[in-house]
Write an enzyme that holds these catalytic residues in place. Structure first.
Site, PDB file in Angstrom:
ATOM      1  N   HIS A 192       0.899  -1.197  -0.182  1.00  0.00           N
ATOM      2  CA  HIS A 192       0.069  -0.130  -0.056  1.00  0.00           C
ATOM      3  C   HIS A 192       0.955   1.312   0.049  1.00  0.00           C
ATOM      4  O   HIS A 192       1.491   1.516   0.958  1.00  0.00           O
ATOM      5  CB  HIS A 192      -0.894  -0.138   1.489  1.00  0.00           C
ATOM      6  CG  HIS A 192      -1.792   1.217   1.258  1.00  0.00           C
ATOM      7  ND1 HIS A 192      -3.231   1.118   0.994  1.00  0.00           N
ATOM      8  CD2 HIS A 192      -1.565   2.405   2.050  1.00  0.00           C
ATOM      9  CE1 HIS A 192      -3.573   2.127   1.350  1.00  0.00           C
ATOM     10  NE2 HIS A 192      -2.770   3.123   1.815  1.00  0.00           N
ATOM     11  N   HIS A 210       1.888   5.211  -0.889  1.00  0.00           N
ATOM     12  CA  HIS A 210       1.447   6.696  -1.246  1.00  0.00           C
ATOM     13  C   HIS A 210       2.405   7.466  -2.000  1.00  0.00           C
ATOM     14  O   HIS A 210       3.452   7.089  -2.474  1.00  0.00           O
ATOM     15  CB  HIS A 210       1.216   7.534   0.077  1.00  0.00           C
ATOM     16  CG  HIS A 210      -0.296   6.992   0.833  1.00  0.00           C
ATOM     17  ND1 HIS A 210      -0.795   7.961   1.673  1.00  0.00           N
ATOM     18  CD2 HIS A 210      -0.768   5.688   1.011  1.00  0.00           C
ATOM     19  CE1 HIS A 210      -1.832   7.406   1.904  1.00  0.00           C
ATOM     20  NE2 HIS A 210      -1.736   6.004   1.708  1.00  0.00           N
ATOM     21  N   CYS A 264      -2.851  14.753  -0.526  1.00  0.00           N
ATOM     22  CA  CYS A 264      -1.991  14.426   0.474  1.00  0.00           C
ATOM     23  C   CYS A 264      -2.104  15.571   1.543  1.00  0.00           C
ATOM     24  O   CYS A 264      -1.697  16.822   0.958  1.00  0.00           O
ATOM     25  CB  CYS A 264      -0.782  14.032   0.114  1.00  0.00           C
ATOM     26  SG  CYS A 264       0.434  13.959   1.521  1.00  0.00           S
ATOM     27  N   ASN A 276      -2.747   8.226  -2.397  1.00  0.00           N
ATOM     28  CA  ASN A 276      -2.676   6.868  -3.036  1.00  0.00           C
ATOM     29  C   ASN A 276      -1.955   7.030  -4.087  1.00  0.00           C
ATOM     30  O   ASN A 276      -1.946   8.186  -4.945  1.00  0.00           O
ATOM     31  CB  ASN A 276      -3.618   6.192  -2.840  1.00  0.00           C
ATOM     32  CG  ASN A 276      -4.428   5.917  -1.586  1.00  0.00           C
ATOM     33  OD1 ASN A 276      -5.516   6.548  -1.152  1.00  0.00           O
ATOM     34  ND2 ASN A 276      -3.783   5.187  -0.535  1.00  0.00           N
TER      35      ASN A 276
HETATM   36 ZN    ZN Z   1      -3.123   4.874   2.827  1.00  0.00          ZN
END
Ligand code: ZN
Length: 308
Positions: free
Chosen positions: A207, A209, A240, A249
């Site tokens: 996961h 960013h 963000c 993301n």
């Molecule tokens: Zn996240």
């Protein structure tokens, strides 16, 4: 085959103050499914007063279960959330655990020991279910690459927590660069070291960013060490908070473009996916959307590998 796990309905929506109507969430999920997306994290089972944007997660899970072959994932912060996710019929539940204990206290208001107690309780609950109805249980190690409060997170800390999550009953662990601190060398190193502890099959997803623009570079690094599942968010929804102009993301459209252009099959029809953005634009007119591919369009002569 690389699996794209769309996390916009959870990670994207939880980061914005606008509330997306249930009907728009349904339309979003249906359109992504039609484009070929086969895993969607549709929400989080948190108290509605904390995240009103996700108050309808149970309904969204029940709706998404209607799509054949779609893995319906949900975040669960604790045992109560897991019970609700099971009741709604989620196929996969992820319990986030911050590798940084300060972050854990701030985010979940729990120490590592307390989170492990919840993990054991959830694992016990899942054991009572018939195997066919048992959701896959992932321990998501957030701030695994660095923390906005503690700074550097020692690798040894991540390794011991990954081991503890598996011992407490998780089926797999995931690594999250919640803060956008990761770089490609670090991604490869941490994936290898965590796998050495939990086994190769127990770590398949990242996961990431895009806080500092390294999201796709980090995906490439993950691919090089055999990662097969990547989380991303359509339009980079949510942005963000630390870096204006940066998506939160990784942008799903850009991720699919990169992988398909490299000849890697995602099962996703990129032209169809690009149209899904309209649903977000209409339902969330005040929210910024990100991504380069949607703005620039597909390159002339671009063809996807697989027939669909
Ligand atoms: Zn996240």
């Amino acid at each position: 085959m690389i699996l794209i796990s769309e996390v916009g309905p959870r990670d994207g929506l939880q980061s914005i103050s606008s509330i997306m109507p249930l009907e728009a969430k349904k339309a979003w999920i249906a359109a992504e499914y039609a484009a070929g997306v086969r895993e969607i994290e549709v929400g989080s089972f948190v108290p509605a007063k904390l995240l009103p944007q996700l108050a309808d997660t149970g309904e969204v899970v029940r709706y998404a279960r209607g799509f054949n072959g779609l893995t319906v994932a949900a975040l669960v912060p604790n045992f109560k959330g897991a019970e609700a996710a099971v009741a709604a019929g989620a196929h996969k539940i992820t319990l986030p655990l911050s590798a940084s204990e300060t972050h854990s206290l701030k985010n979940l208001r729990r120490t590592h020991a307390q989170v492990m107690d919840e993990v054991r309780a959830i694992a016990q609950l899942l054991q009572t279910l018939p195997i066919a109805e048992r959701p896959k249980f992932e321990g998501g190690l957030s701030t695994a690459f660095g923390c906005t409060i503690e700074g550097i997170v020692p690798v040894e800390k991540v390794l011991s927590l990954a081991e503890a999550l598996m011992a407490a009953g998780c089926d797999e662990v995931g690594l999250s660069d919640t803060t956008g601190y990761a770089n490609p060398t670090q991604v490869k190193d941490l994936v290898r070291r965590v796998r050495a502890v939990v086994g190769e099959e127990a770590l398949s997803g990242l996961h990431l960013h895009n806080t500092r623009g390294l999201g796709l570079a980090n995906v490439l690094a993950g691919l090089e060490v055999g990662i097969t599942t990547f989380d991303s968010s359509l339009g980079g929804l949510g942005g963000c908070p630390f870096a204006p102009g940066a998506s939160g993301n990784i942008v799903t459209e850009d991720l699919v473009f990169m992988l398909e252009a490299m000849g890697l099959d995602t099962g996703i029809d990129l032209s169809k996916l690009l149209h899904v953005r309209q649903i977000l634009q209409e339902a969330l007119p005040n929210e910024a959307l990100y991504g380069f591919t949607p703005e620039a369009g597909l390159p002339l002569g671009f063809e996807q590998t697989a027939d669909r």
